[in-house]
Design a protein around this motif. Structure first.
Motif, PDB file in Angstrom:
ATOM      1  N   LYS A 217       0.859  -1.310   0.188  1.00  0.00           N
ATOM      2  CA  LYS A 217       0.067  -0.337  -0.165  1.00  0.00           C
ATOM      3  C   LYS A 217       0.923   0.934   0.083  1.00  0.00           C
ATOM      4  O   LYS A 217       2.225   1.222   0.314  1.00  0.00           O
ATOM      5  CB  LYS A 217      -1.050   0.157   1.418  1.00  0.00           C
ATOM      6  N   GLY A 218       0.476   2.245  -0.528  1.00  0.00           N
ATOM      7  CA  GLY A 218       1.236   3.483  -0.054  1.00  0.00           C
ATOM      8  C   GLY A 218       0.965   4.516  -1.616  1.00  0.00           C
ATOM      9  O   GLY A 218       0.117   4.297  -2.012  1.00  0.00           O
ATOM     10  N   THR A 219       1.441   5.615  -1.596  1.00  0.00           N
ATOM     11  CA  THR A 219       1.266   6.787  -3.446  1.00  0.00           C
ATOM     12  C   THR A 219       2.119   5.563  -4.328  1.00  0.00           C
ATOM     13  O   THR A 219       2.423   4.826  -4.219  1.00  0.00           O
ATOM     14  CB  THR A 219       1.471   7.780  -2.773  1.00  0.00           C
ATOM     15  N   ASN A 220       1.710   5.628  -5.268  1.00  0.00           N
ATOM     16  CA  ASN A 220       2.586   5.906  -5.920  1.00  0.00           C
ATOM     17  C   ASN A 220       4.411   5.614  -6.374  1.00  0.00           C
ATOM     18  O   ASN A 220       4.874   4.934  -6.046  1.00  0.00           O
ATOM     19  CB  ASN A 220       2.283   6.481  -7.244  1.00  0.00           C
ATOM     20  N   ASN A 221       4.653   7.008  -5.543  1.00  0.00           N
ATOM     21  CA  ASN A 221       6.267   6.980  -5.533  1.00  0.00           C
ATOM     22  C   ASN A 221       6.582   5.562  -4.617  1.00  0.00           C
ATOM     23  O   ASN A 221       7.543   4.995  -4.492  1.00  0.00           O
ATOM     24  CB  ASN A 221       6.207   8.399  -4.871  1.00  0.00           C
ATOM     25  N   GLU A 222       5.121   6.465  -3.423  1.00  0.00           N
ATOM     26  CA  GLU A 222       6.030   3.750  -2.204  1.00  0.00           C
ATOM     27  C   GLU A 222       5.636   3.072  -2.718  1.00  0.00           C
ATOM     28  O   GLU A 222       6.715   2.488  -2.152  1.00  0.00           O
ATOM     29  CB  GLU A 222       4.637   4.484  -0.843  1.00  0.00           C
ATOM     30  N   LEU A 223       4.605   3.003  -3.691  1.00  0.00           N
ATOM     31  CA  LEU A 223       4.933   1.872  -4.148  1.00  0.00           C
ATOM     32  C   LEU A 223       6.157   1.062  -4.683  1.00  0.00           C
ATOM     33  O   LEU A 223       6.968   0.732  -5.109  1.00  0.00           O
ATOM     34  CB  LEU A 223       3.434   1.372  -4.720  1.00  0.00           C
ATOM     35  N   ILE A 224       6.583   1.965  -5.611  1.00  0.00           N
ATOM     36  CA  ILE A 224       7.292   2.060  -6.742  1.00  0.00           C
ATOM     37  C   ILE A 224       8.967   1.487  -6.222  1.00  0.00           C
ATOM     38  O   ILE A 224       9.816   1.079  -6.605  1.00  0.00           O
ATOM     39  CB  ILE A 224       7.063   4.042  -7.758  1.00  0.00           C
ATOM     40  N   GLU A 225       8.574   2.738  -5.111  1.00  0.00           N
ATOM     41  CA  GLU A 225      10.522   2.344  -3.930  1.00  0.00           C
ATOM     42  C   GLU A 225       9.536   1.020  -3.315  1.00  0.00           C
ATOM     43  O   GLU A 225      10.839   0.063  -2.920  1.00  0.00           O
ATOM     44  CB  GLU A 225      10.557   3.663  -2.943  1.00  0.00           C
TER      45      GLU A 225
END
Lengths: 434, 434
Positions: free
Chosen positions: A226-234
């Motif tokens: 779960k997370g923002t797009n950027n968090e997911l990407i990381e």
């Protein structure tokens, strides 16, 4: 029995004025957005050769799909079909036009055909509207496709969510979880259902497919972060590494201007056939209205080249707008959406001994002022004419009696309020143009 | 052999951007004129039941026509066809929608199909664009149909001649000449060829059909009278009497505002099947360019009622525009007609280290100003980009370098002259809007 004639084929529809006017508005929106983004129109025929759609060309048409293809013959006995979609004809068009300068951006809108079972919202003849660009492998253009979809739905007034994933990410998840090659497609089919059946449902399916607990846990941990797009990407980069897919998603999101609606969805599979990179699906934000995708697409870098042969590379990406689903979405959102029953703006009613030709002349002048005008040629009584205009929802009527002719005026009637006033022709035009 | 796939069905065509853009312009002209005259759009399906088009419903489809109809089956084994025209589906639509308020004016544009021999200008899949009104027996509305055709061709810039005749006049000529009932159709078929084979040719044909000298002379004297429309009307009225046909022609001509292009042509037969009154055919004024009709129609007062059954009367009149012939006519008249190779108005070229996203943002602003913009996402050299834009005939390019960004300007290049100037964004928009 004469009335045997009054029947249609199964799974096809007539669109009367109200529906057709509303559908044309959507198609006009598509057209102006597609063209403003630099996509040019092409038209390929409804009838194609059977070989084109047959699976032997290895373009991912599955045999079930071929079973749902309408087949016919011409007088020469050739095996033909009705097109089922536009991507295969597009590949043929590219192959038959080697002079085309790449990148080549095109759109096509029209009916496609499937001889399948008829369920709610599934028809045998339906409109599809596709944009595709061939000759760009750079995922920057994927950002443009997302921007284009955004623009279409913004103009249509539909709040949407654009989901993005990448086929390479799914492959990386499979490798990360150690899913054997031969089980990967089956596992991907299950995780694509995450949205519908939830984590527990996917787990159950994977257990039934005899995947190990360890594999299942790894797969589920990857697709349920779960997370923002950027968090997911990381997080995902840390977890499964980047075989190119994560960067492509990242590039597409970062370069989309109106990126607020984009949701990175690592479980999205979007068909298994010919997609090679980023894939997209567009849903209504309020999925309780309509749970299925209203627009979808992705990158297919191998298909056109594989189809044409000769070793040349034809990277491509595109997106397809389903007119039927989008029409349903607009209708659900706004009951008024298909309320316009006629294109006519003003109904001209000659009264008494006023010659029809005079009414024709006024209509001509109105049309020259770009006002859509119709008139009574049946010499009906005024009340009957007003009732007729009202039945078509025409907003204005012009009463043209002998008094009006003498004064060189027209009586303009607001059909909704019933208010009338005598105006000069120019005043009528000014009022109707408002 | 992969390239077996690179083939099309016989008699069908692809339309690339240049042709499709030009064809769309014609279709847009049809649409706006049809709608401004109060005709509403409807859409019936490509696929219809075979019974609908079969001759047993007695709607004038001849068996040869049925032989040229594409036939197919659905999975349920139902006998289906691809529509060959729009009038029969229109009759079905009227019959299936008894709630329709008459008069009902509709137009339909789309592809129709014929599995016939392929000759120059004859295709198996082609566009037809029809307007029809049902519920008016008054020939005043015939005048409106003529006016509409006039308006279409005026907007398209084609100089045309609209021929009118009336089926009742042909019947009256047959009676006047004493042609026996059983020979009338055959004689009418011959006189319809007057234009092609001349008086001598018609005489020869009628002799071969064993008509008497007296009959032949009477027929020829009636169809070869000369004069203005009014003179023809008077002479013919004196010669053969008026069974209604001459008055209907007279009414239609007198009530048409732009009647200058109308030519009363007593030899015009326009099909023998379902027309009952006035018939029209539109030709280029300069027939050396294109000898066949580019638009045709007429009154069919019996067909819809006969089709629906039940004894109700459905008088109708309509006209059909052949996109293919009109496209050919425009192309013959103006070599530039299909010269627009792209809808794109301006090609944005980011230079050096300017990020593509900045170019995307400028494109978005241009599109918001209703300017159709495309851009380079391949980081090609400027010369290559200019050459690409030029190959598509794009009229303007915007060069977006680091200098421009610093100055908050854009370099606008006129692709034809090669002239460039640095302008603010608003100045660019103003210039492109001109």
């Amino acid at each position: 029995m004469k009335n045997e004639a009054l029947q249609m084929a199964k799974g096809v529809r007539d669109f009367g004025p109200a529906e057709k006017i509303a559908r044309d508005k959507i198609l006009d929106t598509f057209k102006i957005v597609f063209e403003s983004f630099g996509y040019n129109p092409i038209e390929t025929p409804v009838i194609e050769r059977q070989e084109l759609f047959a699976s032997k060309f290895g373009i991912g048409q599955e045999s079930e799909a071929m079973n749902e293809t309408f087949k016919l013959n011409d007088q020469g006995g050739r095996d033909l079909v009705l097109r089922t979609e536009f991507t295969v004809p597009f590949a043929r068009y590219v192959g038959m036009n080697p002079q085309l300068r790449l990148p080549f951006k095109r759109y096509q809108m029209g009916t496609v055909f499937r001889d399948g079972p008829i369920k709610l919202g599934r028809y045998r003849e339906f409109w599809q509207c596709d944009v595709d660009v061939v000759g760009v492998s750079n995922p920057l253009i994927d950002a443009e496709i997302i921007e284009l979809a955004n623009e279409v739905f913004q103009r249509l007034g539909l709040a949407v969510e654009i989901r993005i994933n990448n086929r390479k990410i799914l492959n990386a998840i499979m490798d990360y979880a150690g899913v054997p090659e031969e089980n990967q497609i089956s596992v991907i089919i299950s995780i694509d259902k995450l949205d519908k059946i939830g984590i527990a449902g996917v787990r159950e399916e994977l257990l039934a497919k005899e995947m190990s607990e360890e594999m299942i846990n790894k797969v589920l941990s990857a697709i349920s972060i779960k997370g923002t797009n950027n968090e997911l990407i990381e997080k995902l980069r840390d977890m499964i590494g980047d075989n190119g897919g994560i960067s492509e998603v990242d590039d597409a999101i970062k370069n989309t201007i109106s990126s607020g609606n984009i949701v990175f969805s690592p479980s999205l599979a979007r068909g298994l056939a010919y997609y090679t990179g980023n894939v997209f699906e567009v849903y209504l934000k309020d999925r309780s209205r309509l749970s299925s995708a209203i627009c979808a697409g992705g990158r297919f870098d191998e298909m056109i080249g594989g189809f044409i042969g000769g070793g040349e590379s034809f990277p491509a990406v595109g997106i397809s707008f389903g007119l039927e689903a989008i029409f349903d979405a607009l209708r659900l959102q706004n009951a008024e959406f298909e309320s316009q029953r006629s294109v006519v703006e003003v109904y001209v009613i000659p009264i008494g001994n006023v010659p029809i030709k005079t009414a024709f002349e006024y209509c001509k002048k109105l049309r020259e002022a770009n006002i859509f005008a119709d008139l009574d040629v049946l010499s009906r009584k005024t009340g009957k004419n007003l009732e007729y205009a009202s039945s078509y929802g025409i907003p204005w009527a012009i009463l043209l009696g002998e008094d009006e002719l003498k004064e060189n005026k027209l009586t303009l009637r607001d059909m909704l309020s019933g208010e009338q006033e005598k105006l000069s022709f120019d005043e009528v035009v000014a009022k109707l143009k408002k």
